[in-house]
Design an enzyme around this catalytic site. Structure first.
Site, short mmCIF file in Angstrom:
data_model
loop_
_atom_site.label_atom_id
_atom_site.label_comp_id
_atom_site.label_asym_id
_atom_site.label_seq_id
_atom_site.Cartn_x
_atom_site.Cartn_y
_atom_site.Cartn_z
CE LYS A 1 -4.28 51.53 26.22
NZ LYS A 1 -3.71 51.52 24.87
O1 G3P Z 1 -3.57 49.57 22.15
C1 G3P Z 1 -3.15 48.34 22.53
C2 G3P Z 1 -3.32 47.20 21.55
O2 G3P Z 1 -4.39 47.39 20.71
C3 G3P Z 1 -2.05 46.77 20.90
O3 G3P Z 1 -2.23 45.95 19.76
O4 G3P Z 1 -1.35 44.81 17.76
O5 G3P Z 1 0.27 45.84 19.40
O6 G3P Z 1 -0.98 43.77 19.97
P1 G3P Z 1 -1.01 45.05 19.20
#
Ligand code: G3P
Length: 217
Positions: A83
């Site tokens: 990633k």
């Molecule tokens: O993996 C990255 C993403 O899904 C992060 O989500 O909830 O931290 O905005 P969030």
């Protein structure tokens, strides 16, 4: 639609994988911090549980550092997907890694033009962050639709991985728009199965069954 789980918690990953729900896993530095474990150990364990792609994120911000970290992370298992952030260095790393046959997930995507660049750099997955756009009063789902249109216009093979999903409705909407994958937190993934009429119906069936005094087997 493929389901990835967005966590580094192996207990949740095992449970969801045993239920046949997982096509892959995504992690990020914040999720590794939350798991409280060594990145190499926990990622190796995750890769041994799930057959599909397991995204592990580089933390270097310049190209050579990203490539060095990608090399280390790639050695963990064959199903590692590197990633990288959506920066010029990240795109350069994406191009080099995918040209070398590696899977790459380009993360922190917040615009259709960024997604277009990631596809041109050969990304395996592009991760538009729905919830974080919604948090700012911008419709994150609209971005998924724009990327779908652009990728279809030019037959890009990059898969749209709807990320930063916060609600069960996000999952439904992303599926209706045609996202290829949704990466979903464990609690939201488990919430997809719930419906009050299912619970009520089951309760009624069991009550009637008890009245028959029968047993199966
Ligand atoms: O993996 C990255 C993403 O899904 C992060 O989500 O909830 O931290 O905005 P969030």
């Amino acid at each position: 639609m493929k389901f990835f789980v967005d966590t580094a918690d192996v207990k949740d990953i095992r449970e969801l994988n045993d239920a046949g729900l997982l096509d892959g896993v995504t992690t990020n530095p914040s999720l590794i911090m939350k798991a409280g474990r060594d990145i190499m150990d926990v990622t190796k364990e995750i890769c041994s549980i799930v057959e599909g792609p397991v995204s592990a994120e580089v933390t270097a911000v310049e190209y050579s550092g990203m490539m060095r970290e990608a090399e280390v992370l790639s050695k963990i298992a064959d199903n590692i997907c590197i990633k990288v952030p959506l920066t010029l260095d990240g795109l350069k790393a994406c191009k080099a890694l995918t040209s070398d046959g590696r899977m790459v997930n380009v993360t922190l995507c917040f615009s259709a033009n960024q997604a277009l660049l990631a596809a041109k750099a050969g990304a395996t997955f592009i991760s538009p962050f729905i919830g974080r756009l919604d948090d700012m009063g911008i419709d994150g789902m609209e971005l998924i639709g724009e990327i779908r249109t652009i990728y279809d216009n030019y037959d890009f093979g990059t898969e749209i991985l709807a990320a930063s999903i916060r609600t069960v409705n996000h999952v439904k909407q992303a599926a209706m728009i045609g996202a290829d994958v949704a990466t979903v937190p464990p609690a939201t993934l488990k919430a997809l199965v719930k419906h009050p009429l299912t619970d009520k119906g089951l309760e009624a069936f069991l009550a009637d069954w008890a009245k028959t005094g029968q047993k199966i087997g």
